[in-house]
Motif scaffolding. Structure first.
Motif, mmCIF file in Angstrom:
data_model
loop_
_atom_site.group_PDB
_atom_site.id
_atom_site.type_symbol
_atom_site.label_atom_id
_atom_site.label_comp_id
_atom_site.label_asym_id
_atom_site.label_seq_id
_atom_site.Cartn_x
_atom_site.Cartn_y
_atom_site.Cartn_z
ATOM 1 N N GLN A 145 1.465 -0.657 -8.672
ATOM 2 C CA GLN A 145 2.761 -1.160 -8.232
ATOM 3 C C GLN A 145 3.744 -1.062 -9.402
ATOM 4 O OE1 GLN A 145 4.150 -5.539 -7.670
ATOM 5 N NE2 GLN A 145 3.233 -4.942 -5.720
ATOM 6 N N GLY A 173 16.613 2.947 -5.131
ATOM 7 C CA GLY A 173 15.643 3.289 -4.099
ATOM 8 C C GLY A 173 14.209 3.185 -4.594
ATOM 9 N N CYS A 174 13.336 3.998 -4.013
ATOM 10 C CA CYS A 174 11.901 3.956 -4.291
ATOM 11 C C CYS A 174 11.595 4.536 -5.674
ATOM 12 C CB CYS A 174 11.157 4.742 -3.210
ATOM 13 S SG CYS A 174 9.385 4.905 -3.494
ATOM 14 N N HIS A 214 8.965 7.536 -5.480
ATOM 15 C CA HIS A 214 9.579 8.777 -5.011
ATOM 16 C C HIS A 214 10.285 9.487 -6.169
ATOM 17 C CE1 HIS A 214 11.582 11.471 -2.104
ATOM 18 N NE2 HIS A 214 12.632 11.335 -2.883
ATOM 19 N N ALA A 222 9.740 6.128 1.420
ATOM 20 C CA ALA A 222 9.465 4.869 0.734
ATOM 21 C C ALA A 222 7.963 4.631 0.624
ATOM 22 C CB ALA A 222 10.121 3.720 1.483
ATOM 23 N N CYS A 223 7.526 4.178 -0.568
ATOM 24 C CA CYS A 223 6.080 4.010 -0.812
ATOM 25 C C CYS A 223 5.581 2.641 -0.384
ATOM 26 C CB CYS A 223 5.765 4.238 -2.287
ATOM 27 S SG CYS A 223 6.267 2.878 -3.388
ATOM 28 N N GLY A 224 6.478 1.636 -0.343
ATOM 29 C CA GLY A 224 6.064 0.291 0.041
ATOM 30 C C GLY A 224 5.330 -0.468 -1.045
ATOM 31 N N ASN A 225 5.218 0.114 -2.242
ATOM 32 C CA ASN A 225 4.478 -0.563 -3.317
ATOM 33 C C ASN A 225 5.189 -0.406 -4.655
ATOM 34 O OD1 ASN A 225 2.389 -2.106 -4.407
ATOM 35 N ND2 ASN A 225 1.143 -0.316 -4.882
ATOM 36 N N CYS A 226 6.511 -0.588 -4.644
ATOM 37 C CA CYS A 226 7.297 -0.671 -5.889
ATOM 38 C C CYS A 226 8.408 -1.675 -5.619
ATOM 39 C CB CYS A 226 7.866 0.695 -6.281
ATOM 40 S SG CYS A 226 9.204 1.274 -5.205
ATOM 41 N N CYS A 263 11.095 -0.755 -3.086
ATOM 42 C CA CYS A 263 10.748 -0.871 -1.669
ATOM 43 C C CYS A 263 10.528 -2.322 -1.263
ATOM 44 C CB CYS A 263 9.476 -0.070 -1.378
ATOM 45 S SG CYS A 263 9.670 1.723 -1.530
ATOM 46 N N PRO A 276 14.521 -4.391 -2.192
ATOM 47 C CA PRO A 276 15.606 -3.405 -2.357
ATOM 48 C C PRO A 276 16.802 -3.993 -3.105
ATOM 49 C CG PRO A 276 14.737 -3.361 -0.119
ATOM 50 C CD PRO A 276 14.127 -4.559 -0.785
#
Length: 602
Positions: free
Chosen positions: A206, A373-374, A377, A390-394, A397, A400
Motif C-alpha cells: 500500500q 490520482g492513483c 498507476h 485505480a488500484c484501490g490500495n494507495c 484511491c 482521494p
C-alpha cells in the motif's frame, strides 16, 4: 530420468510451479543463451540463475556488490544442499585458498564474487581453468551511469563476453527505465540477449505519501497504530538523522538500530545480522542499506525524506512484503526536502548532462508525490507499464485528494518572491505574507512591502504547501548557490498576468489504516494458534543452531501450510511448499514430531 528445471525446483527448493517468466529465463540459460532480466524485488530472480547453474555442467559464477550479504546467501544455499561458496575481502587467506581449491576441484555449484575481485588477473586465470556453467550479474543497474546506484567497478564486466564468449550470461535488476536498460545491454555486451521484463506491480504494498507537519510524531502514530512489533526499514537522507532517529525510537520503546556507511564495519554487520535474524527489528538507515536484503517479512518501509528518484523509491519500497503479505510504503516530505535535494544536485561534481538527468528524475519523483490520482498507476506508467485504472490500495484511491482554486493565493506567493528580491527561502516568505514582526523581517524592511500581511487568511502550513507545490510544478526554482532562496520561472508569467488560473492539491489530515495494516498475523482459527506458535519456536531454535535467519529454515507460508495440512509422514511433508529433499532430511523429523505431538494431544 535426467533433471529438468521443474524437477530441480521441486527437489531442491521445494516449490511446485514457476512464477511469471522464471521458466522461460531458466530454459534460455539452460540452452546456453544470454538474458537480461527485470523482475521486481521478491519476484524470484535468484532462481533464474541458481537452477540453470545446477542443470548445466560446471560452476555458476554470481557477480554481486553485496559483500556483507554473501555469507547469508551461501548459508541459505547450504541449507538446501547446494554446494556454494564466496570470495571477497572478508575471508582469511586460508579460507580464500580453500574456496579456490574447491572451485578447481569442481566442488562448487555456485560461487559468489565481488566485481572488483572478479576482474583481477589471478581470478580470471582461475576461472579459465574450470568448466563454467554461467555468469550471473546481479544488481545490474549498478553498471549504468544513469541509474540510481552506479558502481564504477561494474564498468569492467564487459570483459566476460570477451574472455568467456561461450559462457552464457544473465544480468538481473529490479529497477531500470528504458534508458538504463539500454545502457546495461551495451556496457555488458548483451546485444543479442533476450529481454524478460516482468510486471513492476507489487499489489500487496500500500503506497502512501503525505506532507510533513511534524515528521517524528507522524512516524510515531504510523508505527503505533499500524505496525506495532513489526519489522521495518526507515530511510533518512543523512547519517546524523539516521542516528538521532534510531536513538529517539529506542526511547519510545521500539527495537530500532542505525545503519549507514560511516558506522564501524563490525557495528554495521552486527546490526544487519540482528535485523535479518530477530523479529520486530526496525532498521533506520541511509540508502547504503537494503540492496540484496532477502528478509521476507518486512512489513513496512518508511521514508522520512524525499527519495532522489522514482527508481530509488521503487527499489527501497520493494523491500517490504517480499512474502506477498500486506505491507506499507509510507513517505512524508516537504518543501525543505525539495530544496535540499536540488542544492545537493547542483553542487555535485557531475557533468551538466548528468545533472539534467538527475533533475528530470527528481521532478518525476515530485510529480508522484503531488498527483491527485492513483499512485500505483503513475508508478507503473513511469516504468512503461500501462496501468489498469485505480488500484484501490494507495492513498490516492483510498482517500482521494481534493483540489481548490488557489489562483489568488498563488499570485500572492509569487509576488512576495518577486518583491523580496528572489533572495529568500520559504520560511521568510511565509513570515512576510503572514505579517510577522520578527527581527529578520524588520532588518530587510519587508514590513513595508505591498505583500506584507496579505496572507493572514491562511495558516503557515497552507503557505508551506503552496510553495511546495509551486516548486514541484516548476513555477518556482531553488537557487543553485546553496542558500535555498526561491526564484520565479517563465512558467509563472501567465498566472501573474491573470491569464491562467491554477488549482492545487488540498493537504488533508493524514489518514491511518488501522484495520488493514495492523501487525501482520495470519488469520488462523483459535485451535490452530498453539501449533503455529510452536512451529515458529522450533524454527527459531533450529535457525540459531545453524547460524542462519529463521526464514532460511522455512518461511511463514511454509509453516502456515504445515498448520493447514498437518503432515505426519515424510511424503506428506514433502508436498508442503518450500520443503525440498535436503530440508526434509535435515529438519523433517523435528517438524513431524512436533506436529504429531499436537495431533495426538488434541
Amino acid at each position: 530420468m535426467s533433471d529438468t528445471p521443474l524437477t530441480v525446483l521441486e527437489r531442491v527448493f521445494g516449490y511446485h510451479s514457476f512464477r511469471g517468466h522464471q521458466q522461460a529465463i531458466i530454459e534460455a540459460l539452460w540452452r546456453g543463451e544470454d538474458a537480461l532480466v527485470l523482475m521486481p524485488t521478491g519476484g524470484g530472480k535468484s532462481l533464474c540463475y541458481q537452477i540453470p547453474a545446477l542443470l548445466r555442467s560446471g560452476t555458476g559464477v554470481v557477480i554481486s556488490p553485496l559483500i556483507a550479504l554473501m555469507q547469508d546467501q551461501v548459508d541459505a544455499l547450504h541449507e538446501l544442499g547446494v554446494r556454494a561458496g564466496f570470495l571477497n575481502s572478508t575471508l582469511s587467506r586460508e579460507d580464500t585458498l580453500a574456496t579456490e581449491q574447491a572451485l578447481l576441484n569442481g566442488q562448487l555449484d555456485l560461487l559468489y564474487i565481488a566485481p572488483e575481485r572478479l576482474t583481477q588477473p589471478r581470478m580470471l586465470s582461475l576461472l579459465k581453468q574450470i568448466p563454467l556453467a554461467l555468469f550471473a550479474i546481479d544488481e545490474a543497474h549498478c553498471v549504468s551511469q544513469w541509474g540510481h546506484d552506479f558502481r564504477s567497478e561494474y564498468l569492467q564486466l564487459g570483459l566476460l563476453h570477451e574472455q568467456f564468449p561461450e559462457v552464457p550470461r544473465i544480468a538481473l535488476t529490479a529497477t531500470a527505465d528504458m534508458r538504463t536498460r539500454t545502457e546495461i545491454a551495451q556496457r555488458l555486451e548483451l546485444g543479442s540477449a533476450a529481454h524478460f521484463v516482468s510486471s513492476f506491480d507489487r499489489p500487496n504494498i500500500q503506497y502512501r505519501i503525505t506532507q510533513k507537519s511534524n515528521a517524528r510524531q507522524q512516524l510515531l502514530r504510523f508505527l503505533r497504530n499500524e505496525h506495532p512489533g513489526d519489522a521495518g526499514i526507515i530511510y533518512c537522507l543523512s547519517r546524523n538523522k539516521v542516528e538521532t532517529t534510531a536513538s529517539w525510537l529506542q526511547q519510545q520503546g521500539f527495537n530500532a538500530l542505525p545503519y549507514h556507511a560511516g558506522l564501524p564495519v563490525a557495528q554495521r554487520r552486527d546490526n544487519q545480522q540482528r535485523f535479518l535474524r530477530e523479529d520486530g527489528i526496525i532498521m533506520v538507515a541511509t540508502i547504503a542499506f537494503g540492496m540484496g536484503i532477502d528478509k521476507p517479512d518486512v512489513r513496512f518501509v518508511a521514508h522520512l525524506d524525499l527519495p532522489k528518484s522514482i527508481e530509488g523509491y521503487y527499489q527501497e519500497t520493494g523491500r517490504a512484503g517480499r512474502d506477498g503479505e500486506p505491507a506499507t510504503a509510507w513517505l512524508v516530505y516537504g518543501v525543505e526536502d525539495v530544496i535540499k535535494l536540488r542544492q545537493m544536485l547542483e553542487s555535485s561534481a557531475g557533468s551538466e548532462e548528468h545533472k539534467r538527468s538527475e533533475r528530470q528524475k527528481l521532478d518525476a519523483m515530485l510529480g508522484l508525490c503531488e498527483i491527485t490520482g492513483c499512485r500505483r498507476h503513475a508508478l507503473l506508467n513511469y516504468f512503461g507499464e500501462p496501468g489498469t485504472g485505480a488500484c484501490g490500495n494507495c492513498d490516492g484511491c483510498l482517500h482521494p485528494a481534493r483540489t481548490w482554486d488557489a489562483t489568488e493565493a498563488v499570485r500572492k506567493a509569487l509576488s512576495c518572491v518577486y518583491r523580496t528580491g528572489q533572495r529568500f527561502g520559504v520560511n521568510h516568505l511565509i513570515d512576510v505574507l503572514r505579517g510577522s514582526e520578527n527581527e529578520k523581517v524588520r532588518q530587510f524592511g519587508h514590513q513595508h512591502l505591498s505583500t506584507y500581511g496579505l496572507g493572514t487568511d491562511l495558516p503557515a502550513a497552507s503557505w508551506r504547501s503552496i510553495f511546495r507545490q509551486l516548486v514541484a510544478r516548476g513555477l518556482l526554482r531553488v537557487d543553485v548557490e546553496g542558500y535555498g532562496s526561491l526564484h520565479l520561472t517563465e512558467a509563472c508569467r501567465p498566472i501573474l498576468r491573470g491569464e491562467e488560473t491554477i488549482h492545487l492539491r488540498e493537504d488533508m489530515k493524514e489518514a491511518t489504516e488501522r484495520s488493514r495494516s495492523r501487525r501482520h498475523q495470519p488469520a488462523l482459527p483459535e485451535e490452530d494458534k498453539p501449533l503455529w506458535e510452536a512451529l515458529r519456536r522450533l524454527r527459531k531454535q533450529l535457525a540459531d543452531e545453524h547460524g542462519v535467519p529463521p526464514y532460511v529454515i522455512f518461511n511463514d507460508r511454509t509453516l502456515l501450510e504445515m498448520v493447514e495440512k498437518r503432515p505426519l509422514k515424510d511424503n506428506e511433508l514433502l508436498s508442503v511448499t518450500g520443503v525440498g529433499e535436503t530440508k526434509l532430511e535435515r529438519f523433517g523429523d523435528d517438524f513431524l514430531e512436533l506436529i504429531r505431538e499436537h495431533e495426538y494431544a488434541s
